[in-house]
Design a protein around this motif. Structure first.
Motif, PDB file in Angstrom:
ATOM      1  N   TYR A   1       0.837  -1.210   0.000  1.00 48.11           N
ATOM      2  CA  TYR A   1       0.000   0.000   0.000  1.00 48.11           C
ATOM      3  C   TYR A   1       0.867   1.254   0.000  1.00 48.11           C
ATOM      4  CZ  TYR A   1      -3.022   3.702   1.714  1.00 48.11           C
ATOM      5  OH  TYR A   1      -3.677   4.888   1.871  1.00 48.11           O
TER       6      TYR A   1
ATOM      7  N   ALA B   1      -7.127   2.411   1.122  1.00 53.95           N
ATOM      8  CA  ALA B   1      -6.358   1.700   2.138  1.00 53.95           C
ATOM      9  C   ALA B   1      -6.828   0.249   2.224  1.00 53.95           C
ATOM     10  CB  ALA B   1      -6.525   2.385   3.486  1.00 53.95           C
ATOM     11  N   PRO B   2      -5.947  -0.671   2.600  1.00 52.02           N
ATOM     12  CA  PRO B   2      -6.364  -2.069   2.735  1.00 52.02           C
ATOM     13  C   PRO B   2      -7.459  -2.211   3.782  1.00 52.02           C
ATOM     14  CG  PRO B   2      -3.979  -1.855   2.971  1.00 52.02           C
ATOM     15  CD  PRO B   2      -4.541  -0.480   2.899  1.00 52.02           C
TER      16      PRO B   2
END
Length: 71
Positions: A7, A24-25
């Motif tokens: 990321y 974002a994850p």
């Protein structure tokens, strides 16, 4: 490479190229869960099964089918 490292690398590349940051994850996990649930309910309706309460009905049947102990 971990998810966080990937990321951060993607964010760095996006900023260098002037593109928007990637999500974002885990940011969209709940949306995916909702969509899967809605899809399962839709498939249940198409198959002629009730779309809601199937788990509760099954658990209720299991609890009522068990012989009760006479202690």
């Amino acid at each position: 490479m971990s998810i966080t490292q990937q990321y951060l690398l993607d964010t760095y590349r996006a900023r260098k190229l002037g593109e928007p940051d990637p999500p974002a994850p885990g940011a969209e996990d709940w949306q995916v869960v909702r969509e899967v649930r809605e899809h399962r309910q839709f498939r249940a309706v198409l198959a002629g099964r009730p779309a809601h309460g199937r788990t509760r009905q099954t658990l209720g049947r299991w609890l009522h089918l068990r012989p009760r102990s006479t202690c």
